[in-house]
Scaffold this motif. Structure first.
Motif, mmCIF file in Angstrom:
data_model
loop_
_atom_site.group_PDB
_atom_site.id
_atom_site.type_symbol
_atom_site.label_atom_id
_atom_site.label_comp_id
_atom_site.label_asym_id
_atom_site.label_seq_id
_atom_site.Cartn_x
_atom_site.Cartn_y
_atom_site.Cartn_z
ATOM 1 N N GLY A 1 1.274 -1.303 0.208
ATOM 2 C CA GLY A 1 0.147 0.260 -0.106
ATOM 3 C C GLY A 1 0.860 1.195 0.015
ATOM 4 N N GLY A 2 0.165 2.175 0.715
ATOM 5 C CA GLY A 2 0.879 3.796 0.094
ATOM 6 C C GLY A 2 0.248 4.032 -0.565
ATOM 7 N N LYS A 3 -0.565 5.342 -0.075
ATOM 8 C CA LYS A 3 -1.685 5.955 -0.733
ATOM 9 C C LYS A 3 -0.588 6.458 -1.966
ATOM 10 N N GLY A 4 0.633 6.641 -2.493
ATOM 11 C CA GLY A 4 1.728 6.713 -3.541
ATOM 12 C C GLY A 4 1.442 5.563 -4.796
ATOM 13 N N LEU A 5 1.509 4.682 -4.208
ATOM 14 C CA LEU A 5 1.788 3.374 -4.684
ATOM 15 C C LEU A 5 0.231 2.913 -4.712
ATOM 16 N N ASN A 6 -0.591 3.149 -4.488
ATOM 17 C CA ASN A 6 -2.185 2.898 -4.448
ATOM 18 C C ASN A 6 -2.587 3.452 -5.554
ATOM 19 N N GLN A 7 -2.466 4.935 -5.829
ATOM 20 C CA GLN A 7 -2.776 5.521 -6.226
ATOM 21 C C GLN A 7 -2.124 4.843 -8.186
ATOM 22 N N ALA A 8 -1.136 4.914 -7.988
ATOM 23 C CA ALA A 8 -0.079 3.902 -9.379
ATOM 24 C C ALA A 8 -0.322 2.973 -9.545
ATOM 25 N N VAL A 9 -1.194 2.170 -8.414
ATOM 26 C CA VAL A 9 -1.625 1.054 -9.391
ATOM 27 C C VAL A 9 -2.902 0.999 -9.594
ATOM 28 N N ALA A 10 -3.652 1.947 -9.227
ATOM 29 C CA ALA A 10 -5.114 2.424 -10.100
ATOM 30 C C ALA A 10 -5.047 2.679 -10.771
ATOM 31 N N ALA A 11 -4.011 3.593 -11.751
ATOM 32 C CA ALA A 11 -3.689 4.157 -12.918
ATOM 33 C C ALA A 11 -4.111 3.345 -13.582
ATOM 34 N N ALA A 12 -2.363 2.318 -13.419
ATOM 35 C CA ALA A 12 -2.302 0.774 -14.359
ATOM 36 C C ALA A 12 -3.419 0.108 -14.710
ATOM 37 N N ARG A 13 -4.081 0.158 -13.485
ATOM 38 C CA ARG A 13 -5.420 -0.879 -13.351
ATOM 39 C C ARG A 13 -6.195 -0.508 -14.916
ATOM 40 N N GLN A 14 -6.395 1.495 -14.845
ATOM 41 C CA GLN A 14 -7.250 1.838 -15.777
ATOM 42 C C GLN A 14 -6.241 1.689 -16.895
ATOM 43 N N LYS B 1 -22.276 -2.508 -0.967
ATOM 44 C CA LYS B 1 -22.330 -2.798 0.179
ATOM 45 C C LYS B 1 -20.630 -2.818 0.927
ATOM 46 N N ALA B 2 -20.286 -1.982 1.358
ATOM 47 C CA ALA B 2 -19.001 -1.755 1.501
ATOM 48 C C ALA B 2 -18.568 -2.880 2.244
ATOM 49 N N VAL B 3 -16.976 -3.340 2.062
ATOM 50 C CA VAL B 3 -16.208 -4.529 2.882
ATOM 51 C C VAL B 3 -15.503 -3.378 3.403
ATOM 52 N N ASP B 4 -14.948 -2.690 3.166
ATOM 53 C CA ASP B 4 -13.257 -2.645 3.636
ATOM 54 C C ASP B 4 -13.185 -0.825 2.383
ATOM 55 N N THR B 5 -13.024 -0.051 2.901
ATOM 56 C CA THR B 5 -12.824 2.269 2.454
ATOM 57 C C THR B 5 -11.506 1.898 2.457
ATOM 58 N N THR B 6 -10.555 0.930 2.376
ATOM 59 C CA THR B 6 -8.900 1.329 2.307
ATOM 60 C C THR B 6 -8.838 1.395 0.734
ATOM 61 N N ALA B 7 -8.072 2.307 0.451
ATOM 62 C CA ALA B 7 -7.736 2.796 -1.116
ATOM 63 C C ALA B 7 -8.441 3.257 -1.573
ATOM 64 N N ALA B 8 -10.039 2.983 -0.904
ATOM 65 C CA ALA B 8 -10.968 3.954 -1.937
ATOM 66 C C ALA B 8 -10.816 5.447 -2.439
ATOM 67 N N GLY B 9 -9.993 5.957 -1.673
ATOM 68 C CA GLY B 9 -9.964 6.793 -2.172
ATOM 69 C C GLY B 9 -8.744 8.165 -3.419
ATOM 70 N N ASP B 10 -8.006 6.521 -2.827
ATOM 71 C CA ASP B 10 -6.598 6.371 -3.946
ATOM 72 C C ASP B 10 -7.248 5.763 -5.200
ATOM 73 N N THR B 11 -7.800 4.355 -5.110
ATOM 74 C CA THR B 11 -8.641 4.627 -5.925
ATOM 75 C C THR B 11 -9.443 5.144 -7.325
ATOM 76 N N PHE B 12 -10.228 6.034 -6.716
ATOM 77 C CA PHE B 12 -10.605 7.717 -6.968
ATOM 78 C C PHE B 12 -9.551 7.785 -8.139
ATOM 79 N N VAL B 13 -8.405 8.738 -7.537
ATOM 80 C CA VAL B 13 -7.286 9.470 -7.795
ATOM 81 C C VAL B 13 -6.886 9.070 -8.655
ATOM 82 N N GLY B 14 -6.155 7.627 -9.338
ATOM 83 C CA GLY B 14 -6.156 7.062 -9.592
ATOM 84 C C GLY B 14 -6.394 6.696 -11.517
ATOM 85 N N ALA B 15 -7.852 6.221 -10.719
ATOM 86 C CA ALA B 15 -8.086 6.260 -12.290
ATOM 87 C C ALA B 15 -9.145 7.494 -13.170
#
Length: 298
Positions: free
Chosen positions: A27-40, A225-239
């Motif tokens: 994780g880490g916000k930077g890594l999360n956002q990088a992975v989210a962007a790459a997956r998109q 239905k939310a299970v875990d909101t961890t990195a939801a904001g990072d996913t938003f930014v990366g995407a």
């Protein structure tokens, strides 16, 4: 590296309680956002620092797995940064960050400056020292690179810093800390002054979008239905950034170069990506693919 404990509620001061699960997740916000962007579908390079330890090795492996360039990622003697995350049974979370290696990135080297200069977008978080962010903005501005800031964790920032970026994406708590305004609409107006885009995310309440001191609209969340909101904001930014990058925008970017129509489209895309991520456990492990988001928006 995210160290995640699942628990029914937050403990009271001085209280010891049982949790129901523990895991370590890249994780880490930077890594999360990088992975989210790459997956998109984004082409991503990563900058920062990790330690010469097992966590650093694993995080480098995550970048390689997702095809993310790491020429700007330094190896340093300090331990790799960690995030200590409490995930409640309701899906909400609270996070304590121990910077470790990230705290050593107080300036940018020639390789990192060249990486920024060749990019279309520079995405930053406050898990690196502010001096590095200031340097990054300077290089981006000189090369007409669109700058994006997630102001988390909230730190004291130089006068005019937020107004110097093209897009700022805080959650409601961060927006309040930055502006002193509890009303997310008013906070978005203040953050977007000086021809900046601002998106204040509100979790299940969606988000507020503003530009140049004026609210453009309030985008609803996609009900799940939310299970875990961890990195939801990072996913938003990366995407969001990956979607903006897919538009084929002008080579020299600024906040004014992004039309209202394109930003609204990117927000819609990011909202769906984020909604998918909260239905799964973990940070990078929860992020959807381009095909998954496209299938919902088809």
């Amino acid at each position: 590296m995210d160290l995640v404990v699942r628990q029914p509620r937050l403990p009271k001061p001085g209280e010891t309680m049982f949790g129901s699960g523990y895991s370590t997740v890249p994780g880490g916000k930077g890594l999360n956002q990088a992975v989210a962007a790459a997956r998109q579908g984004g082409a991503v390079d990563f900058m920062g620092a990790v330690g010469n330890d097992a966590n650093g090795t694993e995080l480098r492996g995550v970048l390689a797995l997702h095809g993310i360039g790491a020429r700007g990622l330094a190896d340093v003697p300090e331990p790799t940064g960690t995030a200590h995350i409490s995930v409640l049974d309701s899906g909400e979370n609270s996070i304590v960050v121990v910077s470790g290696a990230n705290a050593t990135v107080t300036a940018l080297d020639a390789e990192q400056e060249a990486t920024i200069a060749q990019a279309r977008f520079l995405v930053m978080q406050c898990e690196l020292p502010v001096s590095a962010l200031v340097a990054g903005i300077r290089i981006a501005r000189a090369n007409r690179v669109f700058t994006v800031l997630t102001p988390a964790p909230v730190l004291p920032l130089p006068e005019g810093f937020v107004g110097s970026v093209d897009l700022v994406v805080p959650n409601q708590i961060e927006a309040t800390e930055l502006t002193g305004e509890a009303d997310p609409v008013r906070a978005a107006e203040l953050l977007s002054a000086h021809r900046t885009w601002a998106i204040v995310t509100l979790g299940a309440g969606g988000c507020v979008l503003a530009f140049d001191g004026t609210v453009v609209g309030l985008a609803p969340a996609r009900p799940v239905k939310a299970v875990d909101t961890t990195a939801a904001g990072d996913t938003f930014v990366g995407a969001l950034v990956a979607r903006l990058a897919a538009f084929g925008l002008p080579l020299e970017l600024s906040a004014a170069a992004i039309s209202e129509e394109r930003m609204i489209d990117a927000v819609r895309w990011a909202t769906v990506a984020s909604s998918i991520s909260v239905t799964r456990a973990g940070a990078t492990s929860s992020m959807p693919s381009l095909a998954e988001v496209a299938a919902i928006l088809a």
